[in-house]
Design an enzyme around this catalytic site. Structure first.
Site, mmCIF file in Angstrom:
data_model
loop_
_atom_site.group_PDB
_atom_site.id
_atom_site.type_symbol
_atom_site.label_atom_id
_atom_site.label_comp_id
_atom_site.label_asym_id
_atom_site.label_seq_id
_atom_site.Cartn_x
_atom_site.Cartn_y
_atom_site.Cartn_z
ATOM 1 N N GLN A 196 0.832 -1.267 -0.152
ATOM 2 C CA GLN A 196 0.082 0.047 -0.027
ATOM 3 C C GLN A 196 0.781 1.085 -0.066
ATOM 4 O O GLN A 196 0.399 2.420 0.012
ATOM 5 C CB GLN A 196 -0.826 0.084 1.287
ATOM 6 C CG GLN A 196 -1.769 -1.105 1.207
ATOM 7 C CD GLN A 196 -3.289 -0.864 0.188
ATOM 8 O OE1 GLN A 196 -3.148 0.165 -0.483
ATOM 9 N NE2 GLN A 196 -3.985 -1.897 -0.124
ATOM 10 N N CYS A 242 -9.629 -8.778 0.701
ATOM 11 C CA CYS A 242 -9.207 -10.143 0.795
ATOM 12 C C CYS A 242 -9.860 -11.095 1.843
ATOM 13 O O CYS A 242 -10.236 -12.323 1.761
ATOM 14 C CB CYS A 242 -7.923 -10.597 1.204
ATOM 15 S SG CYS A 242 -6.590 -9.502 0.076
HETATM 16 C C1 PLP Z 1 -0.809 -4.580 2.546
HETATM 17 C C2 PLP Z 1 -0.979 -5.618 1.531
HETATM 18 N N1 PLP Z 1 -0.217 -6.587 1.345
HETATM 19 C C3 PLP Z 1 -0.342 -7.571 0.571
HETATM 20 C C4 PLP Z 1 -1.490 -7.526 -0.432
HETATM 21 C C5 PLP Z 1 -1.550 -8.738 -1.404
HETATM 22 O O1 PLP Z 1 -1.145 -8.129 -2.761
HETATM 23 P P1 PLP Z 1 -1.445 -9.004 -3.922
HETATM 24 O O2 PLP Z 1 -2.976 -8.583 -4.134
HETATM 25 O O3 PLP Z 1 -0.413 -8.361 -5.072
HETATM 26 O O4 PLP Z 1 -1.093 -10.343 -3.786
HETATM 27 C C6 PLP Z 1 -2.151 -6.377 -0.272
HETATM 28 C C7 PLP Z 1 -3.459 -6.619 -1.213
HETATM 29 O O5 PLP Z 1 -4.543 -6.478 -0.893
HETATM 30 C C8 PLP Z 1 -2.249 -5.338 0.805
HETATM 31 O O6 PLP Z 1 -2.807 -4.557 0.979
#
Ligand code: PLP
Length: 389
Positions: free
Chosen positions: A187, A333
């Site tokens: 982020q 997520c």
């Molecule tokens: C702080 C953080 N880390 C990791 C992720 C995961 O990233 P990616 O969607 O590229 O796997 C996200 C996405 O939601 C996130 O906000």
């Protein structure tokens, strides 16, 4: 008043961003029969060599944005994979030195679940708790360190609240104790300046789709990669110095580099724009007289704001808004589950306020009209819901 808005008004930029037009344009040159579509590992022919060159140029562009060595960048499918590779990769390859990891309860699931998986395999993990603003204290980190500690993993910006940790101070501490430091910057990258020549971060995860690149691309930065022992997550064709097997997605990689370059060039402009929109939003919603702000505005990125409305359940609010405004009640997520935010709960937020929390996040393409519309719609929906109480 006439408003120029695209429906539904998208205020969920922390979940994902649209791809910037300049990025889409670049991507199209690496797809079709008339383009540089060859496998970048097919270095026996000129088309493959051109693809390889495009990947290496992208690596150099990304390194320029982060002020690091291009050879220390490993392309992954995103931040989830980068976090897994950093945490499990370091743990598996260095377990003879120690089996202890320090992280925080407010991390993204990609970090927490990687740590939980390691616990199943005999590693021990300390999960630090934040204060009421979301801050992980340096003293707590220092106290958690043992002679067994291999790795500290702390995110730069929280995805639910926007809270910015003092990464530089943690990096100095980790370096002074000779412990590796991993930062989930999913982020933060493209929104805050990250200078790896100044801050002794050892591993850093970035995701393309949070910064106007496509989904499915990201990277892990590994300081002095050649000298770091890291076990790959999977085996295959030996790409990315053997650390991430799999055919390189040239179009995604060049798009990612273009998007990060644009974001770094527009850093201040994007930040100021987000701050203007946040001020407008909060001023407008204050008139509901029920607004509770869960983000610590002083120490958070302005593009993410977490709020609750007194006595209003987030799910009820979002159901009524879903066709008009795209916002979320927790991190994308985990929003499939009814569980309230573990991040806010760790900050001591409980009860109606916890169940009422919504995350509003905006970005480069958000407009003051979008915010005006959102204020109007949210205010009338809250009024209607309050009448039902
Ligand atoms: C702080 C953080 N880390 C990791 C992720 C995961 O990233 P990616 O969607 O590229 O796997 C996200 C996405 O939601 C996130 O906000």
């Amino acid at each position: 008043m006439t408003m120029d808005v695209r429906f539904p008004v998208y205020l969920d930029y922390a979940a994902t961003t649209p791809i910037a037009p300049q990025v889409i344009e670049v991507m199209t040159h690496y797809l079709g029969i008339n383009d540089i579509f060859a496998n970048p590992s097919s270095t026996q022919h000129s088309l493959g060599l051109q693809a390889e060159q495009a990947v290496e140029n992208a690596r150099t562009d990304i390194a320029r944005c982060l002020n690091c060595n291009a050879k220390d960048i490993v392309f992954t499918s995103g931040a989830t994979e980068a976090n897994n590779l950093a945490i499990k990769g370091i743990a598996y390859a260095n377990q003879h030195k120690g089996k202890h990891i320090i992280t925080a309860v407010t991390e993204h699931k990609a970090v927490l679940d990687s740590c939980k998986a390691l616990e199943q395999e005999g590693f021990s993990v300390t999960y630090l708790r934040p204060d009421s603003k979301g801050k992980i204290s340096l003293e707590d980190i220092e106290q958690a360190i043992t002679p067994q500690t291999l790795l500290i993993s702390i995110m730069q910006v929280n995805n639910e609240t926007g809270y910015i940790q003092d990464i530089a101070a943690i990096a100095e501490l980790a370096q002074s104790k000779n412990i590796l430091f991993h930062v989930d910057a999913a982020q933060a990258a493209g929104k805050l300046s990250i200078d790896l020549s100044q801050t002794p971060i050892d591993l850093l995860s970035i995701s393309g789709h949070k910064l106007y690149a496509p989904k499915g691309i990201g990277c892990l930065y590994i300081r002095n990669r050649k000298n770091v022992s890291l076990k790959p997550l999977f085996n295959g064709g030996g790409q990315e110095y053997g650390l991430r097997a799999g055919t390189l997605a040239t179009h995604q990689i060049v798009a990612f580099a273009k998007a990060l370059t644009l974001a770094c060039e527009n850093l201040q402009q994007d930040y100021d724009h987000a701050l203007t929109l946040r001020n407008q939003l909060l001023a407008g919603l204050a008139s509901t007289n029920t607004l509770l702000i869960n983000s610590d505005l002083e120490n958070s990125l302005p593009n993410i704001v977490n709020i609750s409305f007194k006595d209003i359940d987030a799910d009820m609010l979002l159901v009524r808004l879903q066709d008009d405004i795209a916002i979320s009640s927790a991190s994308a997520c985990s929003s499939g589950a009814i569980e309230p935010s573990y991040v806010l709960r760790a900050m001591g937020i409980e009860g109606d306020r916890l169940y009422g929390a919504v995350r509003i996040s905006f970005g480069r393409f958000s407009t003051t009209d979008d915010i005006e519309y959102a204020i109007d719609k949210i205010t009338t929906t809250i009024k209607a819901l309050r009448e039902l109480l």
